[in-house]
Design an enzyme around this catalytic site. Sequence first.
Site, mmCIF file in Angstrom:
data_model
loop_
_atom_site.group_PDB
_atom_site.id
_atom_site.type_symbol
_atom_site.label_atom_id
_atom_site.label_comp_id
_atom_site.label_asym_id
_atom_site.label_seq_id
_atom_site.Cartn_x
_atom_site.Cartn_y
_atom_site.Cartn_z
ATOM 1 N N ARG A 109 11.122 -4.322 9.412
ATOM 2 C CA ARG A 109 10.951 -2.995 10.024
ATOM 3 C C ARG A 109 10.944 -3.159 11.539
ATOM 4 N NH1 ARG A 109 5.801 0.172 7.841
ATOM 5 N NH2 ARG A 109 4.890 -0.397 9.851
ATOM 6 N N ARG A 138 -9.577 3.292 9.126
ATOM 7 C CA ARG A 138 -9.232 1.938 9.556
ATOM 8 C C ARG A 138 -10.320 1.321 10.400
ATOM 9 N NH1 ARG A 138 -3.445 2.428 9.222
ATOM 10 N NH2 ARG A 138 -2.337 0.493 9.637
ATOM 11 N N ARG A 174 10.860 -7.746 5.371
ATOM 12 C CA ARG A 174 11.275 -6.340 5.322
ATOM 13 C C ARG A 174 11.952 -5.900 6.609
ATOM 14 N NH1 ARG A 174 5.443 -3.015 5.391
ATOM 15 N NH2 ARG A 174 4.982 -3.417 7.582
ATOM 16 N N ARG A 224 -1.690 -6.702 14.333
ATOM 17 C CA ARG A 224 -2.161 -5.779 13.305
ATOM 18 C C ARG A 224 -3.036 -6.486 12.283
ATOM 19 N NH1 ARG A 224 3.042 -4.211 11.736
ATOM 20 N NH2 ARG A 224 3.993 -3.074 13.431
ATOM 21 N N LYS A 260 0.808 -1.219 0.000
ATOM 22 C CA LYS A 260 0.000 0.000 0.000
ATOM 23 C C LYS A 260 0.848 1.280 0.000
ATOM 24 C CE LYS A 260 -2.287 -0.203 3.728
ATOM 25 N NZ LYS A 260 -2.192 0.930 4.644
HETATM 26 P P1 ADP Z 1 1.302 -0.500 8.282
HETATM 27 O O1 ADP Z 1 2.239 -0.241 7.163
HETATM 28 O O2 ADP Z 1 1.766 -1.557 9.246
HETATM 29 O O3 ADP Z 1 -0.125 -0.626 7.875
HETATM 30 P P2 ADP Z 1 0.985 2.284 8.963
HETATM 31 O O4 ADP Z 1 2.252 2.924 8.586
HETATM 32 O O5 ADP Z 1 -0.213 2.506 8.138
HETATM 33 O O6 ADP Z 1 1.290 0.743 9.214
HETATM 34 O O7 ADP Z 1 0.622 2.657 10.473
HETATM 35 C C1 ADP Z 1 1.496 2.336 11.525
HETATM 36 C C2 ADP Z 1 0.736 2.335 12.844
HETATM 37 O O8 ADP Z 1 0.164 3.642 13.078
HETATM 38 C C3 ADP Z 1 -0.460 1.386 12.916
HETATM 39 O O9 ADP Z 1 -0.092 0.074 13.257
HETATM 40 C C4 ADP Z 1 -1.323 2.057 13.983
HETATM 41 O O10 ADP Z 1 -0.837 1.805 15.291
HETATM 42 C C5 ADP Z 1 -1.115 3.540 13.705
HETATM 43 N N1 ADP Z 1 -2.147 4.076 12.787
HETATM 44 C C6 ADP Z 1 -1.962 4.497 11.510
HETATM 45 N N2 ADP Z 1 -3.121 4.908 10.965
HETATM 46 C C7 ADP Z 1 -4.067 4.745 11.915
HETATM 47 C C8 ADP Z 1 -5.469 4.974 11.971
HETATM 48 N N3 ADP Z 1 -6.150 5.454 10.919
HETATM 49 N N4 ADP Z 1 -6.116 4.679 13.118
HETATM 50 C C9 ADP Z 1 -5.464 4.194 14.185
HETATM 51 N N5 ADP Z 1 -4.152 3.954 14.204
HETATM 52 C C10 ADP Z 1 -3.447 4.222 13.091
#
Ligand code: ADP
Length: 195
Positions: A138, A97, A136, A149, A21
């Site tokens: 991270r 989300r 990856r 997650r 994504k």
């Molecule tokens: P990933 O690539 O793992 O999907 P993101 O970079 O989108 O992760 O987000 C990292 C973290 O930030 C999430 O695991 C969550 O804890 C928090 N986060 C991001 N966007 C949201 C959201 N819309 N609502 C709640 N938490 C969020």
Amino acid sequence: MAEVSSSAVRMVILGRQGSGKGTQSLRLAETFGCVHVSTGDVLRAAVAAGTELGRQAQEIMDAGGLVGDDVMNGIVAERLAQPDIEAHGVLLDGFPRTADQADALERILTDLGRTLTVAVNLDVPVEEVKTRMMARGREDDTPEAIDRRLALYEEQTAPLLDWFGARGLLATVDGSGSEDEVFERLAEVVRTRLG
Ligand code: ADP
């Protein structure tokens, strides 16, 4: 008032963590000239800057949890009202989300006199994203955080596919294959929606 181009795209990208994504969002935003808003990036920047939001978010993110809806809705409402997004459109990556966030997005856009162009579901099976995430490496990709997650995704975010589907906004794209192949599929969907 400034003319806003009718071709400004306002889209959401949904997909499991590890679906690609983030990478695809950057390419889409560049190709369609819209602003890429990644809520994960916003939160990571707050952590790096050591703000109050960052302090709250860090613990939640490390545990693979979700930051509260009110906080996230506030961040996105403020960002979507900025003039660069008014002018160029937006690609939302990581938001909404939860059902509460989806309702908030609808309200925010309505208040701005805008509608969503499309919600793309970047579809990659769960086993495949697990493999990709372990590879990856991270820092927040511990096996426990990954499982948490992914479980939260199925529980809270996957139901949004129906929410967008019911509004005629959902397009599902196969996220397997090379980065270029996936990008072409995504770009085609957006072009079709823009008409
Ligand atoms: P990933 O690539 O793992 O999907 P993101 O970079 O989108 O992760 O987000 C990292 C973290 O930030 C999430 O695991 C969550 O804890 C928090 N986060 C991001 N966007 C949201 C959201 N819309 N609502 C709640 N938490 C969020």
